[in-house]
Scaffold this motif. Structure first.
Motif, PDB file in Angstrom:
ATOM      1  N   LYS A  34     -87.474   4.255 -48.074  1.00 58.09           N
ATOM      2  CA  LYS A  34     -88.868   3.823 -48.062  1.00 58.09           C
ATOM      3  C   LYS A  34     -89.345   3.508 -49.477  1.00 58.09           C
ATOM      4  N   HIS A  35     -88.891   4.299 -50.438  1.00 60.41           N
ATOM      5  CA  HIS A  35     -89.257   4.015 -51.834  1.00 60.41           C
ATOM      6  C   HIS A  35     -88.714   2.648 -52.264  1.00 60.41           C
ATOM      7  N   LEU A  36     -87.467   2.368 -51.907  1.00 58.32           N
ATOM      8  CA  LEU A  36     -86.873   1.072 -52.252  1.00 58.32           C
ATOM      9  C   LEU A  36     -87.605  -0.064 -51.552  1.00 58.32           C
ATOM     10  N   ILE A  37     -87.990   0.159 -50.296  1.00 55.48           N
ATOM     11  CA  ILE A  37     -88.703  -0.870 -49.532  1.00 55.48           C
ATOM     12  C   ILE A  37     -90.057  -1.171 -50.178  1.00 55.48           C
ATOM     13  N   GLU A  38     -90.793  -0.129 -50.563  1.00 55.98           N
ATOM     14  CA  GLU A  38     -92.080  -0.326 -51.238  1.00 55.98           C
ATOM     15  C   GLU A  38     -91.900  -1.075 -52.556  1.00 55.98           C
ATOM     16  N   LEU A  39     -90.831  -0.750 -53.263  1.00 53.77           N
ATOM     17  CA  LEU A  39     -90.536  -1.430 -54.524  1.00 53.77           C
ATOM     18  C   LEU A  39     -90.273  -2.913 -54.290  1.00 53.77           C
ATOM     19  N   LEU A  40     -89.496  -3.224 -53.246  1.00 55.71           N
ATOM     20  CA  LEU A  40     -89.175  -4.618 -52.944  1.00 55.71           C
ATOM     21  C   LEU A  40     -90.411  -5.396 -52.513  1.00 55.71           C
ATOM     22  N   VAL A  41     -91.283  -4.762 -51.721  1.00 57.38           N
ATOM     23  CA  VAL A  41     -92.522  -5.428 -51.299  1.00 57.38           C
ATOM     24  C   VAL A  41     -93.378  -5.766 -52.516  1.00 57.38           C
ATOM     25  N   SER A  42     -93.504  -4.811 -53.439  1.00 58.73           N
ATOM     26  CA  SER A  42     -94.292  -5.039 -54.653  1.00 58.73           C
ATOM     27  C   SER A  42     -93.683  -6.157 -55.497  1.00 58.73           C
ATOM     28  N   PHE A  43     -92.352  -6.149 -55.626  1.00 57.73           N
ATOM     29  CA  PHE A  43     -91.673  -7.184 -56.415  1.00 57.73           C
ATOM     30  C   PHE A  43     -91.822  -8.551 -55.762  1.00 57.73           C
ATOM     31  N   GLN A  44     -91.703  -8.596 -54.448  1.00 57.93           N
ATOM     32  CA  GLN A  44     -91.850  -9.860 -53.731  1.00 57.93           C
ATOM     33  C   GLN A  44     -93.257 -10.429 -53.902  1.00 57.93           C
TER      34      GLN A  44
END
Length: 241
Positions: free
Chosen positions: A106-116
């Motif tokens: 979930k942490h990685l997913i949140e990071l990817l959403v922010s980066f996207q």
């Protein structure tokens, strides 16, 4: 006899109104009027435009920037966006199937959403804005018209906008490296052959794609700085001549 040099801003208005005259039929293109002997086709007029194209100040560097942004940067950005979306979907699937490590995913997913979101913002408010400004002051072979001019301060503003996005992308890039290093350290075991985990694979590929984006942005900044310097030199000549 005393010499009274003309003020540049005074003489410029006459240069703007001066037609390119070949006599007979006239064809206006905003500030330029083409006059030709007899009838001339659109192809002939455009050929003349192309021959004048290279003599227009800054047109060469604008053309280079446009080609770079549309032919290379846009493709690399599209690949990055597609891979981020693919990684997001895969990690979400892993989070659903592996409850004990779901929080990490979930942490990685949140990071990817922010980066996207950052990449999308750069596309709209950075790259697209720059493309719009470039197209607005570019003369091509099909038209002599220009909708606006640009000065060194405007180019400097575009430079600052791209530079700010570069800094933000660089922060994510460093964080991706840190996550990859931690992932690799957790998987170290000298008693067996090392195999890259699926998270390491995604992070490694993401780093590669992000690095391409950073390189593209740095080259764009170098070209904008070159353009800004050229404009500043001409503005200084206008001021002191």
């Amino acid at each position: 006899m005393s010499s009274y040099p003309f003020n540049n801003s005074f003489t410029r208005q006459f240069r703007q109104e001066l037609p390119v005259t070949f006599c007979a039929e006239e064809k206006p293109f905003q500030q330029i009027v083409l006059s030709t002997y007899g009838r001339r086709s659109e192809e002939e007029i455009n050929a003349l435009g192309k021959s004048l194209n290279d003599q227009i100040p800054d047109n060469a560097i604008i053309s280079r920037l446009l080609s770079k942004l549309t032919q290379k940067d846009s493709r690399d950005a599209a690949r990055l966006t597609a891979f981020v979306q693919e990684t997001h979907n895969e990690l979400r699937n892993h989070a659903s199937s592996e409850p004990f490590t779901a929080q990490y995913y979930k942490h990685l997913i949140e990071l990817l959403v922010s980066f996207q979101e950052l990449v999308a913002e750069y596309d709209m408010n950075g790259q697209e804005l720059l493309l719009g400004n470039l197209n607005a002051c570019y003369f091509n072979e099909t038209s002599f018209a220009v909708s606006q001019s640009v000065d060194s301060e405007e180019v400097a503003t575009m430079h600052r906008i791209i530079e700010d996005y570069l800094y933000q992308v660089g922060e994510y890039y460093q964080y991706f490296h840190m996550l990859l290093q931690k992932e690799q350290e957790q998987g170290k075991d000298k008693s067996r052959v090392q195999v890259m985990s699926h998270v390491s694979y995604y992070l490694d590929t993401l780093i590669t794609c992000t690095e391409k984006m950073i390189i593209n942005m740095e080259i764009t900044l170098d070209m904008l700085l070159e353009w800004e310097t050229s404009l500043q030199n001409r503005e200084s000549q206008v001021l002191f001549n």
